[in-house]
Design a protein around this motif. Structure first.
Motif, PDB file in Angstrom:
ATOM      1  N   THR A   1      43.505 -30.035   8.843  1.00 56.20           N
ATOM      2  CA  THR A   1      43.047 -30.470  10.158  1.00 56.20           C
ATOM      3  C   THR A   1      42.354 -29.322  10.877  1.00 56.20           C
ATOM      4  N   ASP A   2      41.430 -29.643  11.752  1.00 59.90           N
ATOM      5  CA  ASP A   2      40.664 -28.625  12.462  1.00 59.90           C
ATOM      6  C   ASP A   2      41.380 -28.127  13.708  1.00 59.90           C
ATOM      7  N   SER A   3      42.486 -28.734  14.061  1.00 57.60           N
ATOM      8  CA  SER A   3      43.230 -28.296  15.239  1.00 57.60           C
ATOM      9  C   SER A   3      44.703 -28.223  14.893  1.00 57.60           C
ATOM     10  N   ALA A   4      45.458 -27.563  15.756  1.00 60.35           N
ATOM     11  CA  ALA A   4      46.893 -27.405  15.513  1.00 60.35           C
ATOM     12  C   ALA A   4      47.695 -28.486  16.210  1.00 60.35           C
ATOM     13  N   GLY A   5      47.028 -29.456  16.824  1.00 57.91           N
ATOM     14  CA  GLY A   5      47.745 -30.504  17.530  1.00 57.91           C
ATOM     15  C   GLY A   5      48.275 -31.552  16.575  1.00 57.91           C
ATOM     16  N   GLY A   6      49.325 -32.256  16.991  1.00 57.48           N
ATOM     17  CA  GLY A   6      49.855 -33.339  16.187  1.00 57.48           C
ATOM     18  C   GLY A   6      50.612 -32.850  14.965  1.00 57.48           C
ATOM     19  N   PHE A   7      50.963 -33.812  14.108  1.00 56.21           N
ATOM     20  CA  PHE A   7      51.742 -33.514  12.918  1.00 56.21           C
ATOM     21  C   PHE A   7      51.085 -34.185  11.721  1.00 56.21           C
ATOM     22  N   LEU A   8      50.845 -33.407  10.685  1.00 57.70           N
ATOM     23  CA  LEU A   8      50.205 -33.935   9.492  1.00 57.70           C
ATOM     24  C   LEU A   8      51.144 -34.906   8.795  1.00 57.70           C
ATOM     25  N   VAL A   9      50.626 -36.074   8.403  1.00 57.83           N
ATOM     26  CA  VAL A   9      51.430 -37.049   7.672  1.00 57.83           C
ATOM     27  C   VAL A   9      51.861 -36.431   6.349  1.00 57.83           C
ATOM     28  N   PRO A  10      53.132 -36.553   5.959  1.00 57.31           N
ATOM     29  CA  PRO A  10      53.578 -35.999   4.673  1.00 57.31           C
ATOM     30  C   PRO A  10      52.675 -36.423   3.523  1.00 57.31           C
ATOM     31  N   PHE A  11      52.510 -35.533   2.567  1.00 56.11           N
ATOM     32  CA  PHE A  11      51.562 -35.749   1.473  1.00 56.11           C
ATOM     33  C   PHE A  11      51.812 -37.078   0.774  1.00 56.11           C
ATOM     34  N   GLN A  12      53.085 -37.419   0.510  1.00 54.37           N
ATOM     35  CA  GLN A  12      53.393 -38.642  -0.207  1.00 54.37           C
ATOM     36  C   GLN A  12      53.223 -39.886   0.643  1.00 54.37           C
ATOM     37  N   LEU A  13      53.056 -39.734   1.966  1.00 53.46           N
ATOM     38  CA  LEU A  13      52.832 -40.865   2.863  1.00 53.46           C
ATOM     39  C   LEU A  13      51.403 -40.920   3.377  1.00 53.46           C
ATOM     40  N   ASP A  14      50.557 -39.993   2.942  1.00 54.57           N
ATOM     41  CA  ASP A  14      49.168 -39.979   3.386  1.00 54.57           C
ATOM     42  C   ASP A  14      48.468 -41.248   2.898  1.00 54.57           C
ATOM     43  N   PRO A  15      47.744 -41.951   3.779  1.00 55.34           N
ATOM     44  CA  PRO A  15      47.087 -43.196   3.363  1.00 55.34           C
ATOM     45  C   PRO A  15      46.164 -43.040   2.162  1.00 55.34           C
ATOM     46  N   THR A  16      45.523 -41.881   1.999  1.00 55.46           N
ATOM     47  CA  THR A  16      44.658 -41.685   0.842  1.00 55.46           C
ATOM     48  C   THR A  16      45.457 -41.753  -0.448  1.00 55.46           C
ATOM     49  N   VAL A  17      46.639 -41.150  -0.462  1.00 51.74           N
ATOM     50  CA  VAL A  17      47.495 -41.192  -1.648  1.00 51.74           C
ATOM     51  C   VAL A  17      48.047 -42.600  -1.852  1.00 51.74           C
ATOM     52  N   ILE A  18      48.481 -43.234  -0.758  1.00 50.29           N
ATOM     53  CA  ILE A  18      49.059 -44.571  -0.852  1.00 50.29           C
ATOM     54  C   ILE A  18      48.028 -45.568  -1.373  1.00 50.29           C
ATOM     55  N   VAL A  19      46.810 -45.523  -0.838  1.00 46.00           N
ATOM     56  CA  VAL A  19      45.769 -46.450  -1.262  1.00 46.00           C
ATOM     57  C   VAL A  19      45.404 -46.210  -2.723  1.00 46.00           C
ATOM     58  N   THR A  20      45.331 -44.941  -3.141  1.00 49.63           N
ATOM     59  CA  THR A  20      45.034 -44.629  -4.534  1.00 49.63           C
ATOM     60  C   THR A  20      46.114 -45.182  -5.451  1.00 49.63           C
ATOM     61  N   ALA A  21      47.371 -45.124  -5.007  1.00 51.88           N
ATOM     62  CA  ALA A  21      48.484 -45.571  -5.838  1.00 51.88           C
ATOM     63  C   ALA A  21      48.579 -47.092  -5.910  1.00 51.88           C
ATOM     64  N   ASN A  22      48.457 -47.760  -4.780  1.00 51.69           N
ATOM     65  CA  ASN A  22      48.735 -49.191  -4.710  1.00 51.69           C
ATOM     66  C   ASN A  22      47.493 -50.064  -4.759  1.00 51.69           C
ATOM     67  N   GLY A  23      46.313 -49.464  -4.729  1.00 54.79           N
ATOM     68  CA  GLY A  23      45.101 -50.253  -4.699  1.00 54.79           C
ATOM     69  C   GLY A  23      44.733 -50.632  -3.278  1.00 54.79           C
ATOM     70  N   SER A  24      43.462 -50.847  -3.036  1.00 54.73           N
ATOM     71  CA  SER A  24      42.978 -51.116  -1.688  1.00 54.73           C
ATOM     72  C   SER A  24      42.741 -52.603  -1.485  1.00 54.73           C
ATOM     73  N   LEU A  25      43.040 -53.088  -0.276  1.00 52.06           N
ATOM     74  CA  LEU A  25      42.681 -54.451   0.090  1.00 52.06           C
ATOM     75  C   LEU A  25      41.199 -54.558   0.397  1.00 52.06           C
ATOM     76  N   ASN A  26      40.571 -53.426   0.685  1.00 56.14           N
ATOM     77  CA  ASN A  26      39.142 -53.368   0.937  1.00 56.14           C
ATOM     78  C   ASN A  26      38.419 -53.384  -0.414  1.00 56.14           C
TER      79      ASN A  26
END
Length: 540
Positions: free
Chosen positions: A251-276
């Protein structure tokens, strides 16, 4: 059909070769996680888990068996799953016992010979100077139980006197081990995360570092507390994990909290397939910067040359397509009562954000303007030579389908797909007025999976009706591996403890509504990198 539980682990335990992370001085490859030497990888049938991994896996299997045992009735699929877990427990437990015997035997041999011939992890009593220079992670011949004690403990990584490449190789090895052990992840998620790190990590091991920092059990606990407004409950270890992620996140800023790697939507979508459906067929890459830089080239122009004559210039023309990534934002409000009753805050937030992301991207990948958002496939092809105009005025005819399919070059046609609205496919079905199957299918059938022998996919954001005196882009036919979606790993979530609403718009102070919320943002981009691989039908 969905993969059976435990599939990825069984691949690991079966000795399936992995991509080497380096090579020894004698040329033998070094493999991550499995650590199997190529000489015996094909003969290895027993599990290759370390002792700690075996113990953890036995606990997971026991928990799952107990869950199934509490059910009054099991479906045939559950019965099969129960049997697989039982057999896996026997195999892993046998492997655990063998590791313990091997460790005892190693200690006996070392004491009997008086020579520390076995490589021991750093910090172990009796470690010789030579052994201290060997890395238990990058030396697969070391005692198996010492190979991956704690992949998240980066204080063990020795940097003095080592090249950057060597340190990054160790980080990737640790990241792959961490992915196999990370909590709150299914086997499909672990497999997807492994593929992302292996395929898209850069020379600085950016993704490996992020995976290590954002997948640890301590960070999972810290994020769960942060997502439910319990930061005051963080212990020292969780605070350190939170700071480590903020220090090395994408992230470009220190605000907020990064979603855990295993819960990141990019990983989830890659694993389960996309509805899009566009994401399903497009080429997906992971960007570690603000712009994804690719490489493309035309075909090599071969020539016939006479004997002993100078070869002609057959070099292809190289290009470097670039895809900028743009910020997408989402907001999830929730009542205080619902938040108090929520049992799995981190997982529920990730699921809601992933669903909202799918809806937003479906439109952008079809008709996105490319200004502040991804470039949709329709936008990318508009105004190019890929446009095929209908034969009739404001009319879609059966000949237009054949013209569109025939206009695509053969080298792209073999891997081509259709993209259109459901209304377009219904129009195509009505061309078969005789009610037969000469064109597509009988009217009484459901929509087939192919049109003119090629797969069909749906996008309701494309033109569905024909408007007179206007451009009507009704269908795209082409090889969608030339449409690239660049995702930047790292979705950030900020927790808003109270939401306010003004009683009268524009005046006075707002009053709390009894709601909290999660504000999330991530970055993605998309564009065509080869317009010649597509043809788009314009009914005018």
């Amino acid at each position: 059909m969905a993969d059976k539980p435990g599939r990825f682990r069984r691949l690991i335990m079966a000795g399936v070769p992995l991509t080497p992370i380096g090579y020894r001085k004698d040329g033998r490859p070094i493999y991550p996680v499995v650590g199997a030497d190529h000489r015996d990888a094909s003969n290895r049938t027993a599990p290759t888990l370390t002792h700690s991994q075996s113990v953890n896996r036995l606990k997971e299997i026991t928990t799952e068996l107990e869950r199934l045992g509490e059910l009054d009735e099991l479906t045939p699929e559950d019965e099969t799953y129960f049997g697989e877990l039982r057999d896996e427990f026997t195999s892993v437990d046998k492997h655990r016992k063998k590791l313990e015997r091997d460790a005892d035997l190693a200690a006996v041999r070392s004491a009997a010979s008086g020579v520390g011939s076995y490589r021991v992890a750093r910090g172990t009593p009796g470690n010789t100077a030579d052994q201290g220079q060997r890395d238990a992670i990058l030396e697969p011949d070391s005692i198996e139980d010492q190979r991956f004690r704690d992949p998240w403990d980066l204080s063990e990584v020795r940097t003095f006197g080592r090249s950057r490449e060597s340190v990054n190789a160790e980080l990737r090895s640790r990241a792959l081990a961490a992915i196999e052990k990370m909590p709150s992840a299914s086997d499909k998620v672990r497999e997807a995360a492994t593929n992302i790190v292996e395929r898209f990590d850069d020379k600085n091991a950016t993704l490996a570092r992020l995976a290590l920092a954002a997948s640890s059990p301590a960070y999972i606990r810290a994020f769960s507390k942060a997502a439910t407004n319990r930061l005051h409950e963080l212990d020292t270890v969780e605070q350190q994990a939170l700071q480590a992620v903020r220090a090395m996140s994408l992230t470009d800023s220190a605000g907020g909290f990064l979603v855990p790697f295993q819960l990141d939507p990019t990983v989830i979508v890659t694993a389960n397939g996309s509805l899009n459906e566009i994401r399903r067929i497009a080429r997906q890459v992971v960007a570690t910067g603000d712009v994804w830089n690719g490489v493309s080239a035309g075909a090599v122009s071969w020539s016939w040359d006479a004997e002993a004559s100078q070869v002609s210039d057959d070099a292809p023309t190289f290009a470097q397509p670039t895809i900028p990534v743009y910020t997408a934002r989402g907001f999830v409000p929730v009542s205080i009562e619902a938040l108090q009753d929520m049992s799995n805050g981190a997982g529920e937030v990730a699921r809601l954000l992933a669903e909202g992301r799918e809806i937003l991207e479906a439109s952008a990948f079809a008709i996105g303007s490319g200004s502040g958002q991804p470039t949709g496939i329709v936008t990318a092809l508009t105004g190019t030579s890929s446009i095929i105009t209908s034969a009739g005025s404001d009319t879609l005819a059966v000949g237009d389908l054949y013209a569109l399919q025939g206009a695509l070059p053969a080298r792209y046609r073999s891997r081509a797909s259709w993209l259109a609205t459901n209304a377009f496919y219904n129009r195509a079905r009505q061309f078969d007025t005789a009610g037969g199957s000469s064109l597509w299918a009988q009217l009484g059938d459901d929509r087939p999976a192919q049109l003119l022998g090629k797969p069909i996919y749906e996008s309701e954001d494309m033109d569905a009706s024909i408007t007179a005196a206007a451009e009507n882009y009704m269908s795209v036919f082409g090889d969608f591996s030339n449409y690239v979606i660049a995702d930047r790993i790292g979705m950030t979530v900020e927790f808003i403890p109270h939401l306010f609403q003004q009683t009268t718009a524009g005046s006075g102070f707002g009053r709390p509504t009894g709601q909290r919320g999660w504000f999330a943002y991530y970055r993605t981009g998309a564009d065509s990198v080869n317009d010649g691989a597509f043809r788009m039908l314009n009914v005018t």
